[in-house]
Design a protein around this motif. Structure first.
Motif, short mmCIF file in Angstrom:
data_model
loop_
_atom_site.label_atom_id
_atom_site.label_comp_id
_atom_site.label_asym_id
_atom_site.label_seq_id
_atom_site.Cartn_x
_atom_site.Cartn_y
_atom_site.Cartn_z
N GLU A 1 0.83 -1.21 0.00
CA GLU A 1 0.00 0.00 0.00
C GLU A 1 0.86 1.26 0.00
O GLU A 1 0.56 2.22 -0.71
N VAL A 2 1.93 1.25 0.78
CA VAL A 2 2.82 2.41 0.84
C VAL A 2 3.49 2.62 -0.52
O VAL A 2 3.48 3.73 -1.07
N ILE A 3 4.04 1.56 -1.07
CA ILE A 3 4.74 1.68 -2.35
C ILE A 3 3.79 2.07 -3.47
O ILE A 3 4.13 2.88 -4.33
N ASP A 4 2.58 1.52 -3.48
CA ASP A 4 1.60 1.91 -4.49
C ASP A 4 1.33 3.41 -4.45
O ASP A 4 1.04 4.02 -5.47
N THR A 5 1.46 3.99 -3.27
CA THR A 5 1.18 5.41 -3.09
C THR A 5 2.36 6.30 -3.47
O THR A 5 2.17 7.34 -4.09
N ILE A 6 3.58 5.90 -3.11
CA ILE A 6 4.71 6.83 -3.26
C ILE A 6 5.85 6.34 -4.15
O ILE A 6 6.89 7.00 -4.22
N GLY B 1 6.54 6.51 -7.24
CA GLY B 1 7.01 7.48 -8.21
C GLY B 1 7.94 8.53 -7.63
O GLY B 1 8.77 9.10 -8.34
N ALA B 2 7.83 8.79 -6.35
CA ALA B 2 8.68 9.80 -5.72
C ALA B 2 10.15 9.40 -5.74
O ALA B 2 11.03 10.26 -5.74
N PHE B 3 10.44 8.11 -5.78
CA PHE B 3 11.83 7.66 -5.73
C PHE B 3 12.61 7.98 -7.01
O PHE B 3 13.82 7.85 -7.03
N VAL B 4 11.93 8.47 -8.02
CA VAL B 4 12.61 8.95 -9.22
C VAL B 4 13.51 10.13 -8.84
O VAL B 4 14.53 10.36 -9.47
N HIS B 5 13.13 10.84 -7.78
CA HIS B 5 13.86 12.02 -7.33
C HIS B 5 14.70 11.75 -6.08
O HIS B 5 15.02 12.67 -5.34
N LEU C 1 15.37 10.93 -0.86
CA LEU C 1 14.23 11.63 -0.28
C LEU C 1 14.36 11.69 1.23
O LEU C 1 14.80 10.73 1.85
N SER C 2 13.93 12.79 1.80
CA SER C 2 13.86 12.90 3.25
C SER C 2 12.53 12.34 3.72
O SER C 2 11.63 12.07 2.91
N ARG C 3 12.38 12.20 5.01
CA ARG C 3 11.08 11.78 5.56
C ARG C 3 10.00 12.76 5.12
O ARG C 3 8.91 12.35 4.70
N GLY C 4 10.30 14.04 5.18
CA GLY C 4 9.33 15.05 4.75
C GLY C 4 8.96 14.91 3.28
O GLY C 4 7.79 15.09 2.92
N ASP C 5 9.93 14.60 2.44
CA ASP C 5 9.65 14.37 1.01
C ASP C 5 8.68 13.21 0.83
O ASP C 5 7.76 13.28 0.02
N LEU C 6 8.91 12.14 1.58
CA LEU C 6 8.03 10.97 1.49
C LEU C 6 6.62 11.31 1.95
O LEU C 6 5.63 10.91 1.30
N ILE C 7 6.51 12.05 3.02
CA ILE C 7 5.19 12.45 3.54
C ILE C 7 4.48 13.35 2.53
O ILE C 7 3.30 13.16 2.24
N ARG C 8 5.20 14.32 1.96
CA ARG C 8 4.59 15.21 0.97
C ARG C 8 4.14 14.42 -0.26
O ARG C 8 3.07 14.69 -0.82
N ALA C 9 4.94 13.45 -0.68
CA ALA C 9 4.55 12.62 -1.82
C ALA C 9 3.26 11.86 -1.52
O ALA C 9 2.37 11.76 -2.37
N ALA C 10 3.16 11.34 -0.31
CA ALA C 10 1.96 10.62 0.08
C ALA C 10 0.75 11.56 0.14
O ALA C 10 -0.34 11.21 -0.32
N GLU C 11 0.95 12.73 0.69
CA GLU C 11 -0.15 13.70 0.76
C GLU C 11 -0.58 14.12 -0.64
O GLU C 11 -1.78 14.23 -0.92
N HIS C 12 0.38 14.35 -1.52
CA HIS C 12 0.08 14.73 -2.90
C HIS C 12 -0.71 13.63 -3.61
O HIS C 12 -1.56 13.91 -4.46
N ARG D 1 16.98 6.30 -0.35
CA ARG D 1 17.35 6.20 -1.76
C ARG D 1 16.48 5.21 -2.53
O ARG D 1 16.37 5.28 -3.75
N ARG D 2 15.88 4.28 -1.80
CA ARG D 2 15.04 3.25 -2.42
C ARG D 2 14.01 2.81 -1.39
O ARG D 2 14.22 2.99 -0.18
N PRO D 3 12.90 2.25 -1.81
CA PRO D 3 11.87 1.84 -0.86
C PRO D 3 12.38 0.90 0.24
O PRO D 3 11.95 1.01 1.39
N ALA D 4 13.31 0.02 -0.08
CA ALA D 4 13.82 -0.92 0.93
C ALA D 4 14.43 -0.19 2.12
O ALA D 4 14.44 -0.73 3.23
N ASP D 5 14.92 1.03 1.92
CA ASP D 5 15.48 1.80 3.04
C ASP D 5 14.43 2.06 4.12
O ASP D 5 14.75 2.12 5.30
N MET D 6 13.18 2.21 3.72
CA MET D 6 12.11 2.45 4.70
C MET D 6 11.90 1.21 5.56
O MET D 6 11.66 1.32 6.75
#
Length: 76
Positions: free
Chosen positions: A15-20, A22-26, A29-40, A60-65
């Motif tokens: 569910e998390v990956i389905d949501t964000i 695309g953000a990993f293209v950039h 990412l910081s925690r804030g970047d991830l949260i903003r991507a989810a909110e967007h 740098r990649r979803p596995a880091d989370m």
């Protein structure tokens, strides 16, 4: 590794990956970047709350989370 997921999370990794994903293209990412991507992406509140539990660092990649949230299941 820390124990941020002592209780069963309300969301899954999928569910998390389905949501964000695309953000990993950039990445990185910081925690804030991830949260903003989810909110967007209009993520459900439980996804955002889970991301808020992440420590501030570069992701740098979803596995880091999952290094920080090891108890989050892949799927229900």
């Amino acid at each position: 590794m820390n124990d941020l997921t002592a209780e069963r999370p309300a969301v899954t990794r999928i569910e998390v990956i389905d949501t964000i994903a695309g953000a990993f293209v950039h990445a990185p990412l910081s925690r804030g970047d991830l949260i903003r991507a989810a909110e967007h992406a209009a993520a459900p509140r439980p996804v955002i709350e889970l991301l808020e539990r992440l420590p501030e660092r570069a992701y740098r990649r979803p596995a880091d989370m999952w290094d920080e949230l090891p108890g989050v299941p892949i799927e229900h």
